[in-house]
Enzyme design. Structure first.
Site, PDB file in Angstrom:
ATOM      1  N   ASN A   6       0.711  -1.164  -0.016  1.00 58.00           N
ATOM      2  CA  ASN A   6      -0.064  -0.059   0.200  1.00 58.00           C
ATOM      3  C   ASN A   6       1.072   1.544   0.073  1.00 58.00           C
ATOM      4  O   ASN A   6       0.366   1.996  -0.778  1.00 58.00           O
ATOM      5  CB  ASN A   6      -1.057   0.102   0.822  1.00 58.00           C
ATOM      6  CG  ASN A   6       0.130   0.098   2.455  1.00 58.00           C
ATOM      7  OD1 ASN A   6       0.596  -0.528   2.918  1.00 58.00           O
ATOM      8  ND2 ASN A   6      -1.224  -0.190   3.557  1.00 58.00           N
ATOM      9  N   GLU A  57       4.869  -4.490  11.579  1.00 53.81           N
ATOM     10  CA  GLU A  57       4.146  -3.118  11.860  1.00 53.81           C
ATOM     11  C   GLU A  57       2.408  -4.163  11.466  1.00 53.81           C
ATOM     12  O   GLU A  57       2.848  -4.896  10.196  1.00 53.81           O
ATOM     13  CB  GLU A  57       4.300  -2.195  10.725  1.00 53.81           C
ATOM     14  CG  GLU A  57       5.351  -1.156  11.621  1.00 53.81           C
ATOM     15  CD  GLU A  57       4.851  -0.899  12.345  1.00 53.81           C
ATOM     16  OE1 GLU A  57       3.853  -0.472  12.716  1.00 53.81           O
ATOM     17  OE2 GLU A  57       5.617   0.071  13.228  1.00 53.81           O
ATOM     18  N   CYS A  83      -3.565   0.149   6.842  1.00 52.84           N
ATOM     19  CA  CYS A  83      -3.548   0.213   7.788  1.00 52.84           C
ATOM     20  C   CYS A  83      -4.289   0.676   8.989  1.00 52.84           C
ATOM     21  O   CYS A  83      -4.791   0.192   9.692  1.00 52.84           O
ATOM     22  CB  CYS A  83      -2.269  -1.104   8.104  1.00 52.84           C
ATOM     23  SG  CYS A  83      -1.125   1.233   8.505  1.00 52.84           S
ATOM     24  N   GLU A 119       7.234   2.316  14.409  1.00 56.15           N
ATOM     25  CA  GLU A 119       9.211   3.093  12.864  1.00 56.15           C
ATOM     26  C   GLU A 119       8.588   4.596  13.427  1.00 56.15           C
ATOM     27  O   GLU A 119       7.772   5.202  14.231  1.00 56.15           O
ATOM     28  CB  GLU A 119       8.128   2.503  11.669  1.00 56.15           C
ATOM     29  CG  GLU A 119       8.715   1.160  11.579  1.00 56.15           C
ATOM     30  CD  GLU A 119       8.307   0.762   9.913  1.00 56.15           C
ATOM     31  OE1 GLU A 119       6.913   0.913   9.592  1.00 56.15           O
ATOM     32  OE2 GLU A 119       8.651   0.163   9.214  1.00 56.15           O
TER      33      GLU A 119
END
Ligand code: NAD
Ligand code: 2ZO
Length: 510
Positions: free
Chosen positions: A173, A270, A304, A484
């Protein structure tokens, strides 16, 4: 067709590219400072351009020997790079950020052609990418340990050292952005990286590899191996890999963790989400509507951290529904390379079918479709084979419906009424995911109270889906662990060595 041999400068090649005209023919693997011809061409898989359904290139998965070569190349670069000072590494990284900034428009164009998202979004993604490299370049010179005084003049100090070869595995994505969110902190700390993009979006990570090389990193510092599950598994099992940082779904994340555990490798996960967005009746109404759209429809809903469970306080439900439906119907869908387009194509035919399947299931379970949820065929003939759908809003939703419980990963918003703060927090937290959350209210105390009580790695107050590189991003619960972005990520790409120094004689008990 424009045949893009990416060994040419992408600046030249992309200038004339448009939707439906590009064929990528150059090798997509990269290690040892150059593109590498794949060995097993018979295993080639077609990669489709989402906006047209046309074949864009072939993705040829790397096997064990190729993975091994890439990792060894990374290791030899690591031995050089890790000996540089933080400031020396920063200088090279700043040059990489500068090159990305300079080529922003063309990288964004390539990303759009491979991913299907609108150019207006891809430009932001590329900006976030160079900002990430710039940010970690800024932190590289400040990596430091502590000095601790001990009895008798002895002392200790700690050194923050790199881990070694890190593996990055990405989702489709945000292909370029994910590659930078992983490589920037890794490289700043002195590590090398082997990155595997999603097999559906193989083309832009290798551009990043070329840019790092042009900026002056040693050959092998950032490598790209193409492939799917099998190649990913080879990477996770390789004994020379110190860490795996993974972005993708929960089921794959569990496998990555299991494989990495066998070699006691560090892991960052993640993963997916089903995030709540809570809109109180005292909100700034205009901002709340805009926030709900931002929370659901970026990248065709394939995000997400999307706030797909939109809880709206009952008193403002009618006007909220009316306004959000009106604006959703007005979203321009079509050629993602047009500046006016705000919604492009979903990543693949199976993904489109999966999302439409969720809408059908929602209807069967009693949800009411207020708009969208249908395949969309743009009038432009070249887009007839593209994977488009109309953004969808579901009403009459209940917490036990499939559309409210599962991550759909498409442009589908579920609206749920609520009455009280206590009730909505309980319902918002009733999920195994915990990636993000959001709240719209003018009551400052309520905003912070709700943020404290939501079980999620991020809580947006009076906004949604902004991603400044300076702040950590990551999940609670099954949405993963590690972070992150932000300063804390340096800790996930480094390890502490303690050095103890005796200034006197050894006091032996023997
Ligand atoms: N939290 C985040 O930052 C974040 C960001 C983007 C996407 N996502 C999540 O990613 C998912 C969508 O992406 P996807 O469909 O690419 O996910 P996915 O889990 O199918 O694939 C992700 C990556 O893992 C690789 N892979 C698959 N099987 C593997 C295996 N056995 N071993 C090693 N690697 C393997 C894939 O090839 C791909 O590169 C969604 O759930 C979304 O929420 C999370
Ligand atoms: C840039 N966003 C919108 C915060 C998305 C981050 C990555 C999630 O898929």
């Amino acid at each position: 067709f424009l045949r893009l041999n990416m060994a040419q400068s992408i600046v030249d090649s992309m200038r004339t590219a448009s939707t439906g005209t590009l064929l990528v023919t150059d090798h997509l693997n990269y290690w040892g400072g150059k593109r590498v011809k794949p060995r097993q061409e018979r295993n080639a898989e077609p990669v489709f351009e989402p906006a047209t359904g046309r074949v864009l290139c072939q993705m040829i998965p790397c096997g064990a020997e190729e993975v091994d070569e890439a990792i060894k190349s990374a290791h030899s670069a690591y031995l050089k790079w890790s000996k540089l000072s933080g400031m020396e590494r920063a200088r090279v990284m700043l040059e990489a950020a500068r090159i990305i900034r300079e080529r922003r428009d063309n990288i964004a164009k390539l990303e759009v052609i491979n991913n299907g998202k609108s150019i207006s979004e891809a430009l932001v993604d590329i900006d976030v990418a160079w900002q990430s490299i710039e940010y970690y370049a800024g932190l590289a010179g400040g990596l430091a340990g502590q000095h601790v005084q001990l009895p008798g003049g002895a002392f200790a100090y700690t050194r923050r050292e790199p881990l070694g070869v890190c593996v990055g595995i990405g989702a489709w994505n945000y292909p370029f952005q994910i590659a930078t969110w992983k490589s920037a902190p890794a490289l700043a700390c002195g590590n090398a990286m082997v990155f595997k993009p999603s097999p559906m979006t193989p083309v832009t990570a290798v551009i990043l590899a070329e840019i790092y090389k042009e900026a002056g990193v040693p050959d092998g510092l950032f490598n790209v191996v193409q492939g799917g599950a099998e190649t990913g598994s080879l990477l996770c099992h390789h004994p020379m890999v110190a860490k795996v940082t993974f972005t993708g779904s929960v089921p794959t994340g569990k496998k990555v963790m299991e494989m990495s555990a066998k070699g006691v490798k560090q892991v960052t996960l993640e993963l997916g989400g089903k995030s709540p967005l809570i809109i109180f009746k005292d909100c700034d109404f205009e901002n709340a509507v805009k926030g709900a759209l931002m929370a659901n429809f970026l990248t065709q809903g394939q995000v997400c951290c999307n706030g797909t469970r939109v809880f709206v306080q009952r008193e403002i439900m009618p006007q909220f529904v009316e306004e959000v439906v009106k604006r959703t119907k007005a979203i321009p869908i079509g050629d993602p390379l047009l500046e006016s387009t705000r919604m492009g194509a979903l990543i693949s035919k199976p993904q489109l079918e999966k999302v439409l399947g969720y809408v059908s299931q929602a209807k069967k379970e009693g949800a009411k479709v207020l708009c969208g949820g249908e395949p969309y065929v743009p009038s432009d003939p070249k887009l007839k084979g593209g994977y488009f759908m109309t953004p969808c809003i579901l009403d009459n939703c209940r917490d036990d419906m499939t559309c409210v419980k599962e991550e759909i990963f498409g442009p589908v918003m579920s609206i749920l009424p609520f009455d009280t703060e206590e009730e909505v927090i309980r319902r918002a937290n009733n999920t195994t995911f915990g990636l993000a959350s959001g709240v719209f209210t003018r009551d400052i105390s309520r905003a912070h109270r709700v943020a404290e009580n939501l079980e999620a790695g991020t809580c947006f107050i009076n906004n949604y889906n902004i991603s400044p590189v300076e702040v950590p991003f990551g999940g609670y619960k099954m949405s993963g662990f590690g972070r992150e972005n932000g300063q804390v990520t340096l800790e996930y790409f480094s390890q502490l060595k303690t050095v103890i120094v005796e200034m006197g004689d050894v006091e032996s008990v023997f």
